[in-house]
Design an enzyme around this catalytic site. Structure first.
Site, PDB file in Angstrom:
ATOM      1  N   ARG A   1      -7.274  -8.187  -8.701  1.00 24.89           N
ATOM      2  CA  ARG A   1      -7.990  -9.448  -8.866  1.00 24.89           C
ATOM      3  C   ARG A   1      -9.471  -9.156  -9.031  1.00 24.89           C
ATOM      4  O   ARG A   1      -9.902  -8.005  -8.977  1.00 24.89           O
ATOM      5  CB  ARG A   1      -7.791 -10.324  -7.623  1.00 24.89           C
ATOM      6  CG  ARG A   1      -8.172  -9.582  -6.328  1.00 24.89           C
ATOM      7  CD  ARG A   1      -8.143 -10.477  -5.118  1.00 24.89           C
ATOM      8  NE  ARG A   1      -8.195  -9.728  -3.867  1.00 24.89           N
ATOM      9  CZ  ARG A   1      -9.284  -9.232  -3.322  1.00 24.89           C
ATOM     10  NH1 ARG A   1     -10.457  -9.362  -3.931  1.00 24.89           N
ATOM     11  NH2 ARG A   1      -9.234  -8.584  -2.175  1.00 24.89           N
TER      12      ARG A   1
ATOM     13  N   LYS B   1       0.808  -1.222   0.000  1.00 24.43           N
ATOM     14  CA  LYS B   1       0.000   0.000   0.000  1.00 24.43           C
ATOM     15  C   LYS B   1       0.840   1.271   0.000  1.00 24.43           C
ATOM     16  O   LYS B   1       0.465   2.276  -0.603  1.00 24.43           O
ATOM     17  CB  LYS B   1      -0.948  -0.009   1.200  1.00 24.43           C
ATOM     18  CG  LYS B   1      -2.001  -1.104   1.136  1.00 24.43           C
ATOM     19  CD  LYS B   1      -2.941  -1.018   2.330  1.00 24.43           C
ATOM     20  CE  LYS B   1      -4.043  -2.061   2.248  1.00 24.43           C
ATOM     21  NZ  LYS B   1      -3.551  -3.420   2.388  1.00 24.43           N
TER      22      LYS B   1
ATOM     23  N   GLU C   1      -2.663   6.360   8.381  1.00 23.48           N
ATOM     24  CA  GLU C   1      -3.380   7.351   7.579  1.00 23.48           C
ATOM     25  C   GLU C   1      -4.378   8.126   8.424  1.00 23.48           C
ATOM     26  O   GLU C   1      -4.818   7.669   9.487  1.00 23.48           O
ATOM     27  CB  GLU C   1      -4.159   6.663   6.449  1.00 23.48           C
ATOM     28  CG  GLU C   1      -3.305   6.058   5.381  1.00 23.48           C
ATOM     29  CD  GLU C   1      -4.154   5.434   4.290  1.00 23.48           C
ATOM     30  OE1 GLU C   1      -3.594   5.206   3.206  1.00 23.48           O
ATOM     31  OE2 GLU C   1      -5.357   5.171   4.502  1.00 23.48           O
TER      32      GLU C   1
ATOM     33  N   HIS D   1     -13.941  -3.714   9.290  1.00 17.78           N
ATOM     34  CA  HIS D   1     -13.351  -3.325   8.001  1.00 17.78           C
ATOM     35  C   HIS D   1     -13.584  -4.367   6.907  1.00 17.78           C
ATOM     36  O   HIS D   1     -12.929  -4.322   5.872  1.00 17.78           O
ATOM     37  CB  HIS D   1     -11.851  -3.032   8.156  1.00 17.78           C
ATOM     38  CG  HIS D   1     -11.549  -1.991   9.189  1.00 17.78           C
ATOM     39  ND1 HIS D   1     -11.866  -0.664   9.017  1.00 17.78           N
ATOM     40  CD2 HIS D   1     -10.990  -2.085  10.420  1.00 17.78           C
ATOM     41  CE1 HIS D   1     -11.497   0.014  10.100  1.00 17.78           C
ATOM     42  NE2 HIS D   1     -10.961  -0.827  10.960  1.00 17.78           N
TER      43      HIS D   1
END
Length: 672
Positions: free
Chosen positions: A297, A116, A200, A235
């Site tokens: 994907r 990421k 973040e 999440h």
């Protein structure tokens, strides 16, 4: 087009890929672990090969075993599905080196988006907006804590590798950062073999909106519009829909262009999803979204895109992998109506969505309901085991409008029959019918905000109790009739099943344990039915019939209703309007001599691995205090004290594998 396809996966995605591959004339090859020898996807394929033990690390994550199966089967191509090796660049390279077509992007694209932090740096260069945060290499806990302070709380810790909510933690205050960091790193290491994280800014009113992109090997790339995946717990997505509610056309255009730019920046090929976070505090705006990550994907939620575009995305994948051009140009991609998908999981919402295992004694869906699609990974009679993700399947409804799709979906869900492991079906029914959700008032905090309304309340309703009594009496009557027919005096009036006794009819008290709660109900024969006292504030009149399949047709206080019964142990499961309620028949001679001792210990609710021990012998703890963290069915679960107490001893250590029912922590005594 190649002629044969090996699906390097299991469950519903393997079944899904097999069906499209078969439709276009490909020979389909499944792989399976020892635990999946009789699995649905194995039965659906033309042939299947065992690749190892039950644990994923011994089978579905073994690239060498899968490649050996390709060699033995003579497969031309490999479809990785999602999860497992689907985003493993090394596996993609190994397939190509073995002369196989990998149905996915090139390894370089997987690597570019696999981490990421690097992906966000790459997206910034490509002009794609990214969330403020620290995406660097320094993993020192103190340094990351300082970065979190600079970003300003709340912040989100996210695993650098992988997805699916694993290794992700929201942190609201500095005092919680170190604990949540360790937990995220531990879970990321277990799931992806990489403990690195990034930090973040946490958007206050976030919407999770993603764009489905497709690219071919001829330089073409298109967007197939957006999906809203804001309804999440831990999440992980639970409800997905397309298009996103309240999406302005100019924002759809901006997000689609950003997603296509992201795909082109890494030389992408095949199906991919570019995930964005959008700020919904003042409504959706073209300048209010940021790149989160790209999944290289096919996504779990791809059916909602298929529903609104009328396209088969698996077929697109196979044709692109075979070197063909994209089937449609951007201006030819249709957008028709609205689609909503829910994920049916084997889990217990009342226990913080803890995974559940067991045999699916009943798994049936209503017939002849148009505009609904089911993608199931298991069949009635199959086992949901501890080794893999607990998703049973997906249900997708499509309609001309969002409201019509939601109404269709709710009607379908309430007509489903699922019994065996605990499931989230009741939770899903409540979610898609919730007033705020119907109005489109959603963000990623929706489930936490409305959890008390979404999780079915404890205890059965008076109607369900009455239906359970009727089912029990009818099933008992059938058994008595069988016994009577087999007796020496089959026509004796003393064996009649009509409730008559010398002196007239009389009441009886039936005792059940209903979903963990002891219930005593007084039943009196009344004409062709019964009068039931104790189920509610007033007596209930009910008459009913039961067929050999367990279908119950009843009239409850003048209202005609239906339900289903499934035998389970010393009792049965009653399914009414999608809700499964367990009725255990109390045996007055069955005394649990260990019941008092059970309150003095914390036991493992299912098999798993101990990853953290927070309890210490001699410590005084309050109700709700975390004592042990265990990993089960790919997720970390925190087990807490059920009362104020004193810890007598701790029986497990980090790394221990435990069975269901194993004593983890013993208590001395309860405290007031």
């Amino acid at each position: 087009m190649f002629k044969s396809l090996l699906i390097a996966n299991r469950g519903e995605i393997a079944v899904r890929v097999i069906r499209t591959a078969r439709r276009i004339g490909l020979r389909t090859i499944a792989v399976y672990s020892e635990a999946d020898a009789n699995a649905y996807h194995v039965a659906e394929a033309d042939e299947a090969y065992c690749i190892g033990g039950a644990a994923a690390a011994e089978s579905y994550l073994r690239a060498d075993a899968i490649l050996d199966a390709c060699k033995r089967s003579g497969a031309d191509a490999v479809h990785p599905g999602y999860g497992f090796l689907s985003e493993n660049a090394g596996f993609a390279e190994a397939c190509e080196k073995a002369g196989l077509i990998f149905v996915g992007p090139p390894a370089s694209a997987i690597r570019a988006m696999g981490l990421k932090d690097a992906a966000k740096a790459l997206m910034e260069k490509a002009g794609v907006p990214v969330v403020p945060g620290y995406h660097g290499d320094n993993q020192d806990a103190g340094f990351l804590a300082e970065q979190a302070k600079e970003i300003c709380y709340p912040v989100l810790i996210k695993a650098v590798a992988g997805g699916g909510g694993k290794g992700m933690r929201r942190v609201n205050a500095p005092d919680d950062f170190e604990k949540e960091l360790k937990s995220a790193q531990r879970e990321a290491g277990a799931a992806f073999g990489d403990e690195r994280v990034l930090v973040e800014k946490y958007v206050a009113r976030p919407r999770h909106i993603e764009i489905q992109v497709f690219a071919d090997s001829h330089g073409q790339a298109v967007s197939l519009y957006e999906r809203d995946c804001s309804l999440q717990r831990r999440h992980q997505k639970v409800v997905e829909e397309a298009p996103a509610p309240g999406m302005p056309p100019e924002m759809r255009k901006a997000m689609g262009e950003a997603a296509v730019a992201a795909a082109k920046a890494i030389g992408y090929r095949g199906a991919g999803t570019v995930e964005f976070i959008a700020d919904a505090s003042e409504g959706l705006k073209p300048n209010g979204f940021w790149f989160m990550e790209m999944n290289t994907r096919l996504q779990v939620e791809h059916p909602v895109t298929e529903a609104i575009t009328g396209q088969d995305l698996v077929e697109w994948q196979l044709r692109v992998a075979a070197g063909e051009h994209l089937p449609l140009a951007q201006d030819k991609v249709p957008l028709k109506g609205h689609a909503v998908e829910v994920r049916l999981y084997a889990e217990d919402p009342a226990k913080n969505f803890f995974p559940s295992t067991g045999r699916l004694a009943r798994l049936r869906v209503p017939a002849n309901m148009p505009h609904v699609r089911t993608d199931m990974g298991v069949r009635e009679g199959d086992e949901v085991t501890m080794f893999y993700d607990p998703m049973i399947g997906k249900i997708i409804a499509h309609g001309e409008t969002r409201l019509l799709a939601l109404r269709t979906l709710k009607r379908f869900l309430t007509a489903m029959e699922v019994a065996g492991p605990k499931t989230n079906l009741g939770f899903l029914i409540n979610a898609v019918g919730h007033d705020a959700f119907l109005k489109g008032d959603i963000d990623t905090g929706f489930i936490d905000r409305h959890i008390a309304e979404l999780v079915p309340a404890g205890g059965a309703s008076p109607r369900v109790l009455a239906l359970g009594v009727a089912a029990h009496l009818l099933m008992r009557g059938v058994e008595r009739q069988r016994a009577q027919a087999a007796s020496a005096e089959p026509h004796s009036p003393w064996a009649a099943n009509d409730g008559w006794v010398p002196g007239g009819q009389r009441s009886e008290i039936l005792k059940f344990n209903v979903s963990g709660e002891d219930v005593a109900l007084t039943v009196t024969p009344d004409g062709n039915g019964w009068c039931i006292a104790g189920a509610g504030e007033r007596d209930i009149g009910i008459s009913a019939s039961l067929n050999g399949e367990g279908a119950l047709a009843a009239t409850v206080d003048g209202v005609r209703v239906t339900a289903s019964c499934v035998a389970k142990g010393a009792g049965f499961v009653l399914i009414h309007e999608g809700i499964a309620t367990e009725f255990a028949i109390a045996d007055p001679l069955d005394v649990d001599v260990a019941s008092d001792a059970d309150a003095g210990a914390l036991k493992s609710p299912m098999p798993g691995k101990i990853v953290q021990v927070l309890a210490e012998a001699g410590a005084k703890v309050r109700k709700g205090a975390p004592l042990v963290v265990m990993e089960a069915m790919k997720m970390e679960q925190t087990l807490a004290a059920g009362m104020d107490t004193v810890i007598a001893s701790v029986h497990v250590g980090v790394g221990d594998q435990v069975e269901a029912g194993a004593v983890l922590v013993s208590f001395e005594e309860a405290r007031d």
